[in-house]
Design an enzyme around this catalytic site. Sequence first.
Site, mmCIF file in Angstrom:
data_model
loop_
_atom_site.group_PDB
_atom_site.id
_atom_site.type_symbol
_atom_site.label_atom_id
_atom_site.label_comp_id
_atom_site.label_asym_id
_atom_site.label_seq_id
_atom_site.Cartn_x
_atom_site.Cartn_y
_atom_site.Cartn_z
ATOM 1 N N GLY A 135 0.781 -1.240 0.000
ATOM 2 C CA GLY A 135 0.000 0.000 0.000
ATOM 3 C C GLY A 135 0.810 1.285 0.000
ATOM 4 O O GLY A 135 0.401 2.278 -0.577
ATOM 5 N N ASP B 241 0.293 3.705 3.770
ATOM 6 C CA ASP B 241 -0.765 4.414 3.067
ATOM 7 C C ASP B 241 -1.810 4.965 4.027
ATOM 8 O O ASP B 241 -2.242 6.093 3.910
ATOM 9 C CB ASP B 241 -1.412 3.503 2.004
ATOM 10 C CG ASP B 241 -1.793 2.119 2.539
ATOM 11 O OD1 ASP B 241 -1.644 1.869 3.758
ATOM 12 O OD2 ASP B 241 -2.232 1.283 1.729
ATOM 13 N N ASP C 217 -5.655 2.690 10.149
ATOM 14 C CA ASP C 217 -7.060 2.344 10.353
ATOM 15 C C ASP C 217 -7.219 1.844 11.797
ATOM 16 O O ASP C 217 -7.290 2.648 12.724
ATOM 17 C CB ASP C 217 -7.441 1.300 9.289
ATOM 18 C CG ASP C 217 -8.895 0.885 9.343
ATOM 19 O OD1 ASP C 217 -9.680 1.527 10.061
ATOM 20 O OD2 ASP C 217 -9.257 -0.088 8.656
ATOM 21 N N PHE D 137 -14.270 2.868 3.465
ATOM 22 C CA PHE D 137 -13.249 2.094 2.772
ATOM 23 C C PHE D 137 -12.848 2.830 1.498
ATOM 24 O O PHE D 137 -13.689 3.140 0.657
ATOM 25 C CB PHE D 137 -13.775 0.695 2.453
ATOM 26 C CG PHE D 137 -12.707 -0.196 1.898
ATOM 27 C CD1 PHE D 137 -11.750 -0.764 2.735
ATOM 28 C CD2 PHE D 137 -12.630 -0.458 0.537
ATOM 29 C CE1 PHE D 137 -10.738 -1.571 2.226
ATOM 30 C CE2 PHE D 137 -11.626 -1.266 0.015
ATOM 31 C CZ PHE D 137 -10.682 -1.823 0.869
ATOM 32 N N ASP E 101 -5.733 -0.690 -2.055
ATOM 33 C CA ASP E 101 -6.404 -1.664 -2.917
ATOM 34 C C ASP E 101 -7.700 -2.188 -2.317
ATOM 35 O O ASP E 101 -7.930 -2.095 -1.117
ATOM 36 C CB ASP E 101 -5.486 -2.878 -3.136
ATOM 37 C CG ASP E 101 -5.388 -3.741 -1.888
ATOM 38 O OD1 ASP E 101 -5.033 -3.210 -0.814
ATOM 39 O OD2 ASP E 101 -5.710 -4.951 -1.967
HETATM 40 P P1 IMP Z 1 -4.817 -1.258 10.275
HETATM 41 O O1 IMP Z 1 -3.902 -2.347 10.722
HETATM 42 O O2 IMP Z 1 -6.261 -1.577 10.557
HETATM 43 O O3 IMP Z 1 -4.434 0.116 10.781
HETATM 44 O O4 IMP Z 1 -4.801 -1.220 8.725
HETATM 45 C C1 IMP Z 1 -3.760 -0.768 8.051
HETATM 46 C C2 IMP Z 1 -3.674 -1.440 6.697
HETATM 47 O O5 IMP Z 1 -4.959 -1.867 6.215
HETATM 48 C C3 IMP Z 1 -3.187 -0.412 5.734
HETATM 49 O O6 IMP Z 1 -1.805 -0.558 5.590
HETATM 50 C C4 IMP Z 1 -3.939 -0.734 4.468
HETATM 51 O O7 IMP Z 1 -3.178 -1.638 3.705
HETATM 52 C C5 IMP Z 1 -5.175 -1.427 4.899
HETATM 53 N N1 IMP Z 1 -6.349 -0.521 4.885
HETATM 54 C C6 IMP Z 1 -6.914 0.111 5.924
HETATM 55 N N2 IMP Z 1 -7.966 0.860 5.550
HETATM 56 C C7 IMP Z 1 -8.063 0.691 4.209
HETATM 57 C C8 IMP Z 1 -8.960 1.228 3.222
HETATM 58 O O8 IMP Z 1 -9.878 2.019 3.467
HETATM 59 N N3 IMP Z 1 -8.722 0.815 1.935
HETATM 60 C C9 IMP Z 1 -7.724 -0.050 1.596
HETATM 61 N N4 IMP Z 1 -6.867 -0.545 2.486
HETATM 62 C C10 IMP Z 1 -7.033 -0.184 3.780
HETATM 63 MG MG MG Z 2 -1.089 -1.613 3.675
#
Ligand code: IMP
Ligand code: MG
Length: 191
Positions: free
Chosen positions: A52, A108, A111, A161, A168
């Site tokens: 990402g 990227d 979340d 999302f 992606d």
């Molecule tokens: P986290 O571990 O939940 O913080 O998610 C982080 C990873 O999830 C990021 O590096 C992204 O690859 C993916 N991600 C989180 N939100 C989105 C989104 O809205 N679209 C696409 N990929 C996402």
């Molecule tokens: Mg990622």
Amino acid sequence: MSSLPPDPSLYDHLDHVLVDEDSLRRRIREMGAQITRDFAGLPLTVVTILQGGAVFMADLIREIRLPLKLESISVASYHGGVESCGTVTFHQSRMPDLAGRHALILDDILDSGRTLDAILRRLREETEPLSLKTCVLLSKQLTRAVPIEADYRGFDIGDEFVVGYGLDYDGEYRNLPVVGVLKPEWIRPSP
Ligand code: IMP
Ligand code: MG
């Protein structure tokens, strides 16, 4: 050589654009200038979280007007869905060597925070950087499962999302030059 006009079908699957090309360019220029000021004179290594973070990295490092080295860490956290599944899978066993370097970790989007948290833990356990800072293009403000915020962040967004500019859905849309929200009909119900 003139460039090709964009293929409108590239955008067909988007409900709307959240961050357009101009806004991305402007904000990334500002972030690059800030990072340039903060790391001037220091040995800097930019560590990109793949896949990402790749598009963001390519644009951001050209706005950082300093000598730097590049490393990457490859992980998966979504596994094809639209919600973080809570486990972070590392695709490599060794972390980059950051001894004697100031490390800036790029992703990227932030979340739930689990991905960045897992990566920071491993880097702290297995490497010895002079400092460890984080930088994300997008930060969802309402979705954190782990209390973590990035030191540098491009845009705060809501709980939706998004795809494009490296992000992606099931491996696609990373090459869209904007960040946008998919039309619901392009999201397959999870099994
Ligand atoms: P986290 O571990 O939940 O913080 O998610 C982080 C990873 O999830 C990021 O590096 C992204 O690859 C993916 N991600 C989180 N939100 C989105 C989104 O809205 N679209 C696409 N990929 C996402
Ligand atoms: Mg990622």
